[in-house]
Structure formats: C-alpha cells, structure tokens
Design an enzyme around this catalytic site. Structure first.
Site, PDB file in Angstrom:
ATOM      1  N   HIS A 182       0.826  -1.202   0.000  1.00  0.00           N
ATOM      2  CA  HIS A 182       0.000   0.000   0.000  1.00  0.00           C
ATOM      3  C   HIS A 182       0.867   1.262   0.000  1.00  0.00           C
ATOM      4  CE1 HIS A 182      -3.088  -2.698   2.259  1.00  0.00           C
ATOM      5  NE2 HIS A 182      -3.141  -2.884   0.946  1.00  0.00           N
ATOM      6  N   TYR A 188      -0.163   1.188  13.978  1.00  0.00           N
ATOM      7  CA  TYR A 188       0.717   2.136  13.310  1.00  0.00           C
ATOM      8  C   TYR A 188       0.126   3.534  13.292  1.00  0.00           C
ATOM      9  CZ  TYR A 188      -1.971   0.084   9.346  1.00  0.00           C
ATOM     10  OH  TYR A 188      -2.937  -0.438   8.528  1.00  0.00           O
ATOM     11  N   LYS A 213       4.276   6.112   7.750  1.00  0.00           N
ATOM     12  CA  LYS A 213       3.774   5.188   8.763  1.00  0.00           C
ATOM     13  C   LYS A 213       4.875   4.805   9.743  1.00  0.00           C
ATOM     14  CE  LYS A 213       0.451   3.100   5.548  1.00  0.00           C
ATOM     15  NZ  LYS A 213       0.083   1.873   4.802  1.00  0.00           N
ATOM     16  N   ASP A 270      -6.078  -6.388  -2.876  1.00  0.00           N
ATOM     17  CA  ASP A 270      -4.627  -6.547  -2.966  1.00  0.00           C
ATOM     18  C   ASP A 270      -4.248  -7.563  -4.035  1.00  0.00           C
ATOM     19  OD1 ASP A 270      -4.290  -4.673  -1.002  1.00  0.00           O
ATOM     20  OD2 ASP A 270      -3.898  -6.106   0.607  1.00  0.00           O
TER      21      ASP A 270
END
Length: 209
Positions: free
Chosen positions: A60, A130, A70, A167
C-alpha cells in the site's frame, strides 16, 4: 533508530524493561524521531489490525504530496514487515527490505511518504498498530501486488498468502509505473524538505515566543 538500506526508512529497537510484573518500553519518542529525520511526526490517524497466520496486507501507498508516512510496530504475535521502494527515479527503485516485528523485541519501522508497505502475519492473532501522518483518503490510496514476480519479495515459504480481493487484483510495479500511478523520488524528497522547513519554523516560533 537506524536507517534501512532504502532511503527514507528506519528501524527502531527500543530498550525493554522487564521485571516480575511484566514489561515496559517506549514505542515512540518524538524527540528521537525528530533528531534523526529532521522533522516532526504529527499523527493524523492511528490504525490497528489483527490478522490470522499467513495474512498478507499490501503493498500500500498514497499519492505524494502529501503521501502517508507510517510508524509501525507489532503488539501481539509476529509479522514480517516489508518496505518497498516504488519511487520512480530512486537509486533503489524496485528494491525491498524486510524487518521482523514481534511482541518480544518490540521493534518498529518508519517509512516516509512515497514508500510502499506490506506485511505478513507469522502467527495467529498477530496485531499491528501504526501511526499515520495523514488520514485515509480513498482517492489517494494505491497498491502494488505483493506477489509481483519482478519484485520477488521473499515471503515465508511455509505460509500460504491470504490476500484481500483488492490486494490480489493490484497491478504489478511495472504496470503501475506505465499507468503513472507511482510517486517520483524527487517529489518525495521535496515533500520531506518542506516538512523539515515547517518543523524548523515551528521550533523557531516556539523559541522566540
């Protein structure tokens, strides 16, 4: 924090304090982060995912600017965290680096704006948390297939990857580049220079106030 082989990514292994009551560690320190990256991380969103063994999430990334940096750690179980350089024009374009995150070492990974991110759960009930520099914005979110043979990411051979439909249908890195979906290395560097300038300006304003 130590830099990884891909520019703009770091890993941090904290000091863990253990006694008869359990364990304690600092999983994020703003001052240490700012000293190494030159700018402040101001989270706009915090995410938590729980995964069955073999779950593969990613690759991603978000359009730059503003992208989405992140700061990732694992609070239960274990995962293989992978940073992928998808920035066109980067000297390490198409390269990846893997770091094991688990609830024993409590290591964390920071990836700056424009880098791709994926991870695979190595244990049942693996929980990742995260901090994100920007909130989720569907129109800016993109993906690259984590099983792209050209990337050749070395996922654990004993695990069958469990991907979401989204995905699994993501383009290869080459397809994403042809479609103009990838961020450029220069755009990412320029964005981080702006972050450093903003941080310096903010610090100077507080000092003179």
């Amino acid at each position: 924090m130590r830099p990884l082989g891909i520019e703009g990514a770091w890993a941090d292994t904290p000091r863990v304090f253990t006694d008869r009551r359990g364990r304690f560690h600092e999983w994020f320190r703003a001052d240490r982060f700012r000293e190494l990256t030159g700018h402040t991380l101001r989270p706009e969103q915090a995410n938590c995912s729980r995964s069955v063994r073999g779950t593969l999430r990613g690759i991603h990334y978000a359009s730059v600017p503003p992208g989405q940096a992140k700061y990732v750690t694992c609070v239960s179980g274990a995962l293989l965290d992978v940073v992928v350089d998808i920035r066109t024009g980067s000297p390490t374009f198409g390269h990846w680096e893997a770091v094991r995150l688990d609830d024993r070492e409590h290591r964390a990974v920071y990836l700056s704006e424009g880098l791709g991110h994926a991870f695979m759960a190595l244990e049942e009930g693996t929980t990742a948390v995260y901090l994100c520099s920007e909130g989720y914005a569907p129109h800016r979110e993109h993906g690259v297939n984590p099983l792209d043979p050209a990337l050749a990411i070395e996922w654990p051979p004993d695990l069958r990857p469990e991907l979401s439909e989204k995905d699994a249908a993501a383009p290869t890195l080459a397809e994403a580049e042809r479609r103009g979906l990838l961020p450029s290395y220069e755009e990412c560097l320029a964005h981080r220079r702006r972050l450093r300038t903003d941080s310096e300006t903010s610090t100077a304003a507080m000092t003179t106030a």
